[in-house]
Design a protein around this motif. Structure first.
Motif, PDB file in Angstrom:
ATOM      1  N   SER A 808       0.834  -1.202   0.000  1.00 50.50           N
ATOM      2  CA  SER A 808       0.000   0.000   0.000  1.00 50.50           C
ATOM      3  C   SER A 808       0.875   1.261   0.000  1.00 50.50           C
ATOM      4  O   SER A 808       0.570   2.236  -0.678  1.00 50.50           O
ATOM      5  CB  SER A 808      -0.980  -0.038   1.171  1.00 50.50           C
ATOM      6  N   ASP A 809       2.001   1.232   0.736  1.00 51.01           N
ATOM      7  CA  ASP A 809       2.907   2.407   0.725  1.00 51.01           C
ATOM      8  C   ASP A 809       3.506   2.622  -0.659  1.00 51.01           C
ATOM      9  O   ASP A 809       3.606   3.754  -1.146  1.00 51.01           O
ATOM     10  CB  ASP A 809       4.041   2.219   1.741  1.00 51.01           C
ATOM     11  N   LEU A 810       3.925   1.520  -1.271  1.00 52.51           N
ATOM     12  CA  LEU A 810       4.581   1.598  -2.580  1.00 52.51           C
ATOM     13  C   LEU A 810       3.617   2.175  -3.619  1.00 52.51           C
ATOM     14  O   LEU A 810       3.956   3.091  -4.369  1.00 52.51           O
ATOM     15  CB  LEU A 810       5.038   0.197  -2.998  1.00 52.51           C
ATOM     16  N   LEU A 811       2.383   1.653  -3.647  1.00 54.42           N
ATOM     17  CA  LEU A 811       1.419   2.149  -4.631  1.00 54.42           C
ATOM     18  C   LEU A 811       1.125   3.630  -4.396  1.00 54.42           C
ATOM     19  O   LEU A 811       1.016   4.412  -5.339  1.00 54.42           O
ATOM     20  CB  LEU A 811       0.120   1.347  -4.537  1.00 54.42           C
ATOM     21  N   THR A 812       0.994   3.983  -3.116  1.00 53.33           N
ATOM     22  CA  THR A 812       0.707   5.392  -2.815  1.00 53.33           C
ATOM     23  C   THR A 812       1.853   6.268  -3.324  1.00 53.33           C
ATOM     24  O   THR A 812       1.631   7.317  -3.933  1.00 53.33           O
ATOM     25  CB  THR A 812       0.525   5.586  -1.296  1.00 53.33           C
ATOM     26  N   ALA A 813       3.098   5.809  -3.089  1.00 49.57           N
ATOM     27  CA  ALA A 813       4.254   6.601  -3.538  1.00 49.57           C
ATOM     28  C   ALA A 813       4.272   6.694  -5.061  1.00 49.57           C
ATOM     29  O   ALA A 813       4.468   7.763  -5.630  1.00 49.57           O
ATOM     30  CB  ALA A 813       5.532   5.959  -3.026  1.00 49.57           C
ATOM     31  N   LEU A 814       4.048   5.566  -5.737  1.00 55.20           N
ATOM     32  CA  LEU A 814       4.159   5.547  -7.201  1.00 55.20           C
ATOM     33  C   LEU A 814       3.085   6.398  -7.866  1.00 55.20           C
ATOM     34  O   LEU A 814       3.338   7.086  -8.845  1.00 55.20           O
ATOM     35  CB  LEU A 814       4.048   4.112  -7.722  1.00 55.20           C
ATOM     36  N   PHE A 815       1.848   6.318  -7.342  1.00 58.48           N
ATOM     37  CA  PHE A 815       0.751   6.955  -8.079  1.00 58.48           C
ATOM     38  C   PHE A 815       0.301   8.285  -7.491  1.00 58.48           C
ATOM     39  O   PHE A 815      -0.247   9.110  -8.174  1.00 58.48           O
ATOM     40  CB  PHE A 815      -0.441   5.996  -8.140  1.00 58.48           C
ATOM     41  N   ARG A 816       0.452   8.463  -6.164  1.00 60.40           N
ATOM     42  CA  ARG A 816      -0.188   9.630  -5.562  1.00 60.40           C
ATOM     43  C   ARG A 816       0.767  10.621  -4.906  1.00 60.40           C
ATOM     44  O   ARG A 816       0.340  11.645  -4.434  1.00 60.40           O
ATOM     45  CB  ARG A 816      -1.202   9.185  -4.489  1.00 60.40           C
ATOM     46  N   GLN A 862      -2.602 -11.712   9.836  1.00 62.94           N
ATOM     47  CA  GLN A 862      -3.799 -12.269  10.470  1.00 62.94           C
ATOM     48  C   GLN A 862      -4.640 -11.168  11.101  1.00 62.94           C
ATOM     49  O   GLN A 862      -5.746 -11.403  11.555  1.00 62.94           O
ATOM     50  CB  GLN A 862      -3.397 -13.257  11.588  1.00 62.94           C
ATOM     51  N   ASN A 863      -4.063  -9.965  11.167  1.00 59.82           N
ATOM     52  CA  ASN A 863      -4.740  -8.878  11.872  1.00 59.82           C
ATOM     53  C   ASN A 863      -5.717  -8.176  10.933  1.00 59.82           C
ATOM     54  O   ASN A 863      -5.339  -7.320  10.136  1.00 59.82           O
ATOM     55  CB  ASN A 863      -3.673  -7.899  12.386  1.00 59.82           C
ATOM     56  N   LEU A 864      -6.992  -8.547  11.049  1.00 68.21           N
ATOM     57  CA  LEU A 864      -7.974  -8.076  10.060  1.00 68.21           C
ATOM     58  C   LEU A 864      -8.128  -6.555  10.057  1.00 68.21           C
ATOM     59  O   LEU A 864      -8.406  -5.962   9.024  1.00 68.21           O
ATOM     60  CB  LEU A 864      -9.321  -8.741  10.306  1.00 68.21           C
ATOM     61  N   ASP A 865      -7.920  -5.922  11.218  1.00 65.73           N
ATOM     62  CA  ASP A 865      -8.079  -4.461  11.250  1.00 65.73           C
ATOM     63  C   ASP A 865      -6.996  -3.771  10.432  1.00 65.73           C
ATOM     64  O   ASP A 865      -7.249  -2.831   9.692  1.00 65.73           O
ATOM     65  CB  ASP A 865      -8.033  -3.953  12.697  1.00 65.73           C
ATOM     66  N   LYS A 866      -5.757  -4.268  10.590  1.00 64.91           N
ATOM     67  CA  LYS A 866      -4.660  -3.640   9.830  1.00 64.91           C
ATOM     68  C   LYS A 866      -4.818  -3.908   8.337  1.00 64.91           C
ATOM     69  O   LYS A 866      -4.551  -3.035   7.515  1.00 64.91           O
ATOM     70  CB  LYS A 866      -3.321  -4.176  10.328  1.00 64.91           C
ATOM     71  N   ILE A 867      -5.249  -5.140   8.019  1.00 59.52           N
ATOM     72  CA  ILE A 867      -5.457  -5.447   6.596  1.00 59.52           C
ATOM     73  C   ILE A 867      -6.502  -4.489   6.031  1.00 59.52           C
ATOM     74  O   ILE A 867      -6.371  -3.986   4.918  1.00 59.52           O
ATOM     75  CB  ILE A 867      -5.946  -6.910   6.417  1.00 59.52           C
ATOM     76  N   PHE A 868      -7.533  -4.227   6.832  1.00 66.15           N
ATOM     77  CA  PHE A 868      -8.600  -3.335   6.367  1.00 66.15           C
ATOM     78  C   PHE A 868      -8.032  -1.946   6.067  1.00 66.15           C
ATOM     79  O   PHE A 868      -8.348  -1.339   5.042  1.00 66.15           O
ATOM     80  CB  PHE A 868      -9.685  -3.245   7.443  1.00 66.15           C
ATOM     81  N   GLN A 869      -7.170  -1.459   6.968  1.00 66.33           N
ATOM     82  CA  GLN A 869      -6.548  -0.147   6.768  1.00 66.33           C
ATOM     83  C   GLN A 869      -5.800  -0.126   5.448  1.00 66.33           C
ATOM     84  O   GLN A 869      -5.938   0.794   4.640  1.00 66.33           O
ATOM     85  CB  GLN A 869      -5.573   0.110   7.938  1.00 66.33           C
ATOM     86  N   ASN A 870      -4.976  -1.187   5.235  1.00 67.96           N
ATOM     87  CA  ASN A 870      -4.196  -1.260   3.995  1.00 67.96           C
ATOM     88  C   ASN A 870      -5.096  -1.363   2.773  1.00 67.96           C
ATOM     89  O   ASN A 870      -4.817  -0.765   1.733  1.00 67.96           O
ATOM     90  CB  ASN A 870      -3.253  -2.471   4.024  1.00 67.96           C
ATOM     91  N   LEU A 871      -6.182  -2.116   2.913  1.00 64.58           N
ATOM     92  CA  LEU A 871      -7.118  -2.250   1.786  1.00 64.58           C
ATOM     93  C   LEU A 871      -7.673  -0.891   1.380  1.00 64.58           C
ATOM     94  O   LEU A 871      -7.783  -0.578   0.198  1.00 64.58           O
ATOM     95  CB  LEU A 871      -8.293  -3.149   2.178  1.00 64.58           C
ATOM     96  N   CYS A 872      -8.045  -0.107   2.403  1.00 65.83           N
ATOM     97  CA  CYS A 872      -8.602   1.222   2.104  1.00 65.83           C
ATOM     98  C   CYS A 872      -7.588   2.050   1.319  1.00 65.83           C
ATOM     99  O   CYS A 872      -7.925   2.702   0.330  1.00 65.83           O
ATOM    100  CB  CYS A 872      -8.956   1.957   3.396  1.00 65.83           C
ATOM    101  N   ASP A 873      -6.316   2.012   1.789  1.00 71.50           N
ATOM    102  CA  ASP A 873      -5.281   2.817   1.116  1.00 71.50           C
ATOM    103  C   ASP A 873      -5.080   2.340  -0.329  1.00 71.50           C
ATOM    104  O   ASP A 873      -5.012   3.138  -1.258  1.00 71.50           O
ATOM    105  CB  ASP A 873      -3.948   2.723   1.872  1.00 71.50           C
ATOM    106  N   ILE A 874      -4.994   1.010  -0.490  1.00 75.53           N
ATOM    107  CA  ILE A 874      -4.760   0.469  -1.837  1.00 75.53           C
ATOM    108  C   ILE A 874      -5.928   0.841  -2.754  1.00 75.53           C
ATOM    109  O   ILE A 874      -5.740   1.274  -3.891  1.00 75.53           O
ATOM    110  CB  ILE A 874      -4.605  -1.072  -1.771  1.00 75.53           C
TER     111      ILE A 874
END
Length: 1324
Positions: A808-816, A862-874
């Motif tokens: 998610s960090d990489l995509l944000t850096a590349l595109f935004r 396994q941490n669904l909350d963190k995955i959710f955060q990353n999903l939102c960013d992606i």
């Protein structure tokens, strides 16, 4: 005087006594009796004497007796007598009652009835006499004058009972009166009178008086009316419960809360016990109860309510009913979930059927109520819970993987039922201490014995139970430790689940923890690989959960045990020291694993990062372990290439070549631990312990050195260039494959490491790119080699090593990232299109992994909350990239192989939207808010008010624009893949719209407009778009008119079965064209029509049930008119479907699936028409006629469907025989003809079924015509194409041709001889 009477009575004859009594006045006698009785002198002798001297054969004697009776009854009622005296008097009166003539008995009975009506009874003691009077009356054979006419004794009794039951009863005598009837011989009709009256009295009594009354009713039930009694009791308590719940939920302070909850439940409990006891003695009562509930299942009024469910559960203690009751409850639960599913998916049904409470809520209410000492139902509840979980739990899926997801699929009836079972058990566990041990034992037994089938549902239940009450479960610790002994034999997933579930217990019970450690140590050296993996998993879990003093509190990952009772002080000084030694011991055990198979090591590397995050004091121990492990495979000399000893990672044993050290996972683990250490620990310690820093620095240097040397290394240095052998069949090929994957993994790990420490420096990014180029070359070689060989899947097997957070960090850096200072360095990466595509592809891979397994690989996977955060960013990045650079722009700019980045972004969005609905249903509001790119910080308050529907509609508009742009392009430029993805995204998002909202209607009309105005020949696009249209349409209203329009379009496009007929083309939907009309759209509309038919069928069944219940309750006169809306709706649906089939039956459909499905659906149509006719046969009995629109429907079926069905059948048969001739001409071989014959047989199978269905329909129509006196058959033409004669002359011709064929070929195969024999037989 009394003495004289007694003396005279002692004589042998009664004449003197009679004469003496005749001389006395009545008043004297009654006074005498009164005095005797009140004084307490036994009046029995005196009474006997009076009766002796007053024979009923004389009128005077009879009248005297009657006076004495009246006097005695008043005496007894006055309450002035002692108990014994009163009892003696009543006893005597009972004995003598039979001698009375009928008329006097009637008078006495009327006296009683008047007293009851007026409420003038004082203590009701004399009521014991009434049954005797009525019984005596019933024995009188002669006619008695009653009222105006003459009746027999039996009829008089009936009249008297009728009068008694129609009068008012004082509430204090209800129980006595009811009990009285058990001594009267009653006919079934009289029992109904009595029961009806008593049930009406329920509402007038105090709650406490109801149990004894019910008891008396149940005693009475042996005379009949069992059904009414059960019905009445259940209905009464159901109403009471409803009232009670309404009062509880009412906000305003009610002055009159009728009954406190506890009292009501106790009374219900007592009554249930009474009924169960009665059922034990009288099985007929039990059968009635089951009949009562079953009857409700067919109809609309579900007879299940919390009270009846509790009663049924209590009845399960009676062995002969146990199985039947559980079956009944099971089917009721599943049926209620299925009905709910059907209702949710159809606006048509929602409008017609009122929403009722679900059986599941009732059962959970019963569990809640059972807290009031309803111990008699707990056993039933537990059994029911386990039955539901066993039967409806997840089933095994073929490849051994069971995909269980949360919300989207749990709408399925089976999953809901299984979930209900778990809830029942959990709630019962919370309330009833007695049964806790048993529930726990049963769950553990299932976990151990059902290792082969998926048992996640039991593990979840176990986890919830333990979380609820760890301290309570200490008493059951022996059972848990016993289960640990099986740990090494369980499959890995089950073992991990079990350990996770019991983890809170380990914190509370030291003995349990010790026994677990012993088991794990043994498992460490077991021969099975799974057992060793389980041991590693267990040890890692222990390390995570036993904190050492001084560990950083990592709030986001501390797992609370959930209930305040676990305030065992684990973090006290002593405990932390104990924990430290304990953890270091475990670390020792784990180090030994580093010499085991790759799989075991891999687990260890994957687990270390989590341990570190939870237990930061173990950092040194873990990092040193990892460092020493890495040094075995690291070339320490700075100029040796490559920097890693790949040979050492691969183990060769004879012919077997396997991976020994998953070096990529080791590096990945080191990289994540190092990053965590830098971000957390260093910032806290700030130069406390210099020597500790040493080996962290060393690790950094090693990673730096590996990076530099990997970039310098060529593929030849790894012996992996293009000329290398990668086939899976040779030893070298397998070895090279393993090496290649290791190198690719290491490259990915280093890409992440360098990007993270780069701080946007240009040099670092150039290194990242060089590492990527190495990765890319290898992956290209592998793909190319795999393409030549058979194993296409090799490039799919390995998951990417990049972590979700990094992606998610990489995509944000590349595109935004538009920061000025980062511009130059990022342009290095942005200029490489391959790298950009790779970043998006990895994001896709992560989402796919989440979709399939419910978690992702890498840290925090396994941490669904963190995955959710990353999903939102992606999602935010992909959405921006797709909408700002459309595919068309990109495609024209670069023609290169593979999908364009925009298309990949769209694919990612499509997957993410479905994953979010699958796993994060409750967080959808938050997810959509995160997508809003406007992101104004200040409007947080306003922001929260925007509904999910509005947010989803905003996103939908963006994708609608993209789809319109696509459709505006030329046919040859039309990108089918993109269009399919867009439709999929739209259908996912449209599920978030509230069906009653204007946004939903807008979406529906937009989709409809697209289908009407655009014509594309792409079948899959057409199918997905039409599916979207139907899925929206059913939630708005019934899709029958839509089906009719589409059928006209299909008819127009494909032409008529009669080639001479010119069909005028209707153009309702441009989507229907020659390419898509059949089979695509044809099959789609047929499947939709099938759904409509199912709904109609369901409604008819419901109506039938209502009618049968109404006839039973004999209230038909009021009830029939209410059904009209449903009846009318059914007739309209069937009428419109008739016109739909009318079009399709005339259409020249290509043979194959379209024809087969149409024939099957026609058969269904007739079956349902028959069901409707049978329903009206039922209604006719009560109401007499059938509605006009039903007549119209029958007329329509006769004119527009049946004759056309027969011509369609002829068309199909002709088409098949033509095909047969054609194959016969083309290939003279008999085998070809035989296969064609077989196909024809298979394809014409539905025809006889259809003809049978039509004839059944007509048969019942004839019945209905007779019943309703309306000639419904005048519209039916008798079918003519039913000529099944064998025509001899044609047969001879065909056989003659066969013989010519034989003589031409000369040789006759055995197969052919067999074929011919039956024909010869037929010829005779």
């Amino acid at each position: 005087m009394d003495q004289k009477i007694l003396c005279l009575a002692a004589e042998k004859t009664a004449e003197k006594l009679q004469k003496f009594l005749q001389t006395l006045k009545d008043d004297d006698l009654t006074n005498l009796l009164q005095n005797q009785a009140v004084k307490g002198n036994a009046p029995g002798a005196l009474l006997r004497a009076i009766f002796k001297g007053s024979p009923c054969s004389e009128e005077g004697g009879a009248l005297r007796r009657r006076k004495v009776y009246t006097c005695c009854i008043q005496l007894v009622e006055s309450g002035d007598l002692q108990k014994e005296v009163a009892a003696e008097i009543i006893g005597l009166l009972m004995l003598e009652a039979y001698h009375f003539p009928g008329l006097i008995l009637i008078e006495l009975a009327n006296e009683f009835i008047d007293a009851i009506k007026e409420g003038s009874l004082v203590n009701g003691k004399s009521l014991e006499l009434l049954p005797i009077i009525l019984t005596a009356l019933a024995t009188k054979k002669e006619n008695l004058s009653y009222g105006k006419g003459e009746l027999s004794g039996e009829e008089c009794k009936k009249q008297l009972i009728n009068t008694l039951c129609s009068g008012r009863w004082d509430q204090q005598y209800v129980i006595q009166l009811t009990s009285m009837f058990k001594d009267v011989p009653l006919t079934p009709e009289e029992v109904e009178f009595v029961v009806g009256k008593v049930l009406k009295m329920f509402s007038k009594l105090n709650l406490q008086e109801i149990p004894p009354l019910v008891y008396q009713l149940l005693v009475l039930s042996s005379k009949g009316s069992r059904k009414s009694i059960l019905d009445g009791i259940i209905t009464f308590f159901n109403e009471l419960d409803k009232q009670h719940n309404e009062e509880k939920s009412g906000d305003e302070l009610l002055d009159l809360v009728t009954v406190p909850s506890g009292e009501l439940r106790h009374v219900e409990g007592t009554i249930i016990l009474h009924i169960v006891f009665a059922i034990k003695l009288d099985c007929e009562l039990g059968r009635e109860l089951l009949k009562h509930v079953k009857a409700g299942q067919q109809g609309d009024s579900n007879n299940l309510c919390p009270f009846s469910i509790a009663l049924l559960l209590s009845v399960t203690r009676i062995q002969r009913f146990e199985e039947q009751v559980f079956d009944l409850l099971k089917t009721s639960i599943v049926k209620s979930f299925k009905d709910l599913q059907l209702l949710q998916g159809s606006k048509f049904l929602q409008n017609l059927v009122p929403h009722r409470s679900c059986v599941s809520t009732m059962i959970l209410e019963v569990v809640k109520n059972s807290v009031h000492s309803w111990d008699h139902i707990t056993q039933g509840l537990v059994e029911l819970g386990f039955i539901l979980m066993d039967l409806y739990g997840p089933k095994k899926i073929l490849d051994g993987k069971t995909v269980e997801t949360s919300s989207s699929l749990s709408k399925m009836p089976n999953q809901c039922t299984c979930k209900l079972g778990a809830n029942i058990l959990l709630e019962t566990f919370k309330i009833h201490e007695m049964i806790r041990q048993e529930i726990l034992e049963q769950v553990l037994n299932r976990v151990v014995t059902r290792a082969s089938s998926p048992i996640n549902h039991f593990l979840d239940l176990l986890s919830n139970i333990i979380t609820y009450a760890p301290l309570v479960l200490q008493s059951c610790s022996s059972k848990v430790t016993e289960t640990f002994d099986f740990l090494s034999f369980l499959p890995l997933q089950t073992a991990q689940g079990l350990l996770k579930a019991v983890q809170p217990l380990l914190k509370v019970s030291m003995s349990m923890r010790d026994s677990l450690i012993l088991v794990l140590r043994k498992a460490m050296f077991a021969s099975q690989l799974d057992a060793r993996k389980s041991a590693v998993a267990g040890f890692l879990l222990l390390l995570k959960n036993f904190k050492v003093l001084g560990s950083l509190s990592s709030s986001q990952c501390s797992q609370s045990i959930g209930v305040s009772q676990v305030h065992v002080d684990i973090h006290s000084r002593y405990n932390s020291v104990a924990n430290e030694t304990f953890c270091l011991e475990i670390m020792d055990s784990l180090r030994r694993c580093l010499g085991q198979q790759a799989d075991v090591r891999l687990m260890l590397y994957e687990g270390f990062y989590d341990v570190l995050r939870r237990n930061s004091q173990l950092a040194n121990s873990i990092m040193q372990t990892l460092l020493s492990q890495l040094k075995q495979f690291y070339e320490s000399k700075p100029d040796v290439l490559p920097p890693l000893k790949l040979e050492a990672c691969i183990l060769t044993q004879g012919d077997q070549i396997s991976l020994q050290e998953p070096l990529d996972y080791l590096l990945c683990c080191i990289q994540h631990c190092l990053a965590w250490y830098k971000s957390r620990v260093v910032s806290v310690q700030q130069g406390d312990e210099e020597e500790e820093e040493g080996f962290y620095q060393e690790l950094d240097d090693i990673l730096e050195s590996i990076t530099n040397r990997m970039i310098k290394s060529e593929l030849e240095d790894f012996e992996l260039d293009k000329s290398a052998d990668f086939s899976q069949s040779t030893g070298i090929g397998i070895k090279n494959n393993i090496s290649a994957f290791l190198v690719m993994g290491v490259c990915e790990v280093l890409i992440e490491y360098n990007f993270c420490i780069s701080n946007f420096s240009k040099n670092k990014f150039e290194e990242v790119l060089s590492l990527f180029m190495c990765y890319k070359k290898l992956s290209d070689i592998l793909i190319e080699k795999a393409g030549k060989g058979k194993a296409k899947m090799t490039n799919k097997t390995n998951d990417s090593f990049l972590s979700m957070k990094f992606v998610s960090d990489l995509l944000t850096a590349l595109f935004r990232d538009s920061t000025q200072s980062h511009e130059e360095s990022l342009s290095v990466l942005r200029s490489n299109n391959e790298f950009m595509r790779y970043a998006v592809t990895v994001a896709l891979q992560k989402v796919q992994q989440l979709k399939e397994t419910g978690h992702v690989s890498g840290p925090d996977g396994q941490n669904l909350d963190k995955i959710f955060q990353n999903l939102c960013d992606i999602t935010r990045v992909l959405l921006w990239r797709y909408t700002s650079i459309p595919t068309s722009v990109e495609d024209s700019a670069k023609k290169e192989k593979g999908k364009s980045i925009s298309l990949l972004c769209l694919e990612g969005l499509q997957k993410i939207f479905s994953v979010v609905q699958q796993f994060y249903q409750p967080k959808i509001q938050q997810f959509l808010r995160a997508l809003d790119v406007t992101d104004q910080e200040g409007d947080e308050g306003e922001d929260a008010n925007v509904s999910v529907t509005q947010r989803a509609a905003f996103q939908i508009r963006q994708f609608q624009r993209s789809l319109l742009n696509l459709l505006s392009s030329e046919e040859e430029d039309f990108n089918s893949k993109e269009a399919l993805l867009l439709v999929s995204v739209l259908s996912n998002l449209s599920k978030l719209l509230e069906p009653s909202s204007p946004q939903f209607v807008q979406m529906l009309s937009w989709t409809s407009k697209i289908c009407k105005e655009n014509s594309r020949e792409d079948a899959s696009f057409c199918k997905s778009l039409m599916n979207l249209l139907f899925s929206l349409h059913v939630l708005y209203k019934s899709p029958v008119t839509l089906l009719r329009d589409l059928s006209q379009d299909i008819h127009g496009q494909l032409g008529d079965i009669d080639q001479d007929v010119e069909v005028e083309k209707t153009n309702h939907f441009a989507m229907v064209n020659l390419k898509t009309a059949a089979p695509t759209i044809c099959l789609l509309v047929l499947s939709q029509a099938e759904k409509v038919l199912e709904e109609v069928d369901w409604l008819i069944t419901k109506l039938k049930g209502q009618v049968s219940q109404e006839t039973m309750s004999a209230e038909t006169s009021q009830a029939t008119p209410q059904n009209n809306p449903a009846e009318k709706a059914i007739i309209i649906q069937l009428g419109t479907l008739l016109t739909f089939f009318h079009e399709l039956v005339q259409t020249a459909l290509p043979s194959g699936s379209c024809v087969d499905t149409l024939l099957k659906d026609l058969c269904k149509m007739y079956t349902i028409l028959t069901a409707l006719v049978r329903y009206y046969l039922q209604v006719c009995r009560s109401s007499g006629g059938i509605p006009k629109n039903m007549e119209k429907l029958v007329k329509l079926s006769g004119s527009h469907l049946t004759p056309l069905c027969y011509s369609f059948i002829s068309y199909v048969q002709n088409k098949k025989s033509n095909n047969l001739k054609y194959t016969g001409e083309k290939k003279k071989e008999k085998t070809a003809v035989a296969t064609a014959m077989a196909r024809v047989l298979r394809e014409t199978k539905p025809i006889p079924n259809l003809i049978f269905a039509i004839e059944q329909y007509e048969k019942f129509l004839i019945h209905l015509s007779k019943k309703s006196k309306v000639n419904l058959m005048q519209h039916m033409k008798l079918s003519t194409s039913r000529d099944f004669k064998i025509k001899g002359n044609i047969l001879d011709m065909v056989l003659g041709e066969d013989r010519e064929d034989e003589s031409e070929e000369g040789t006759v195969s055995e197969h052919r001889g067999q074929n011919e024999e039956p024909a010869k037989k037929r010829k005779k």
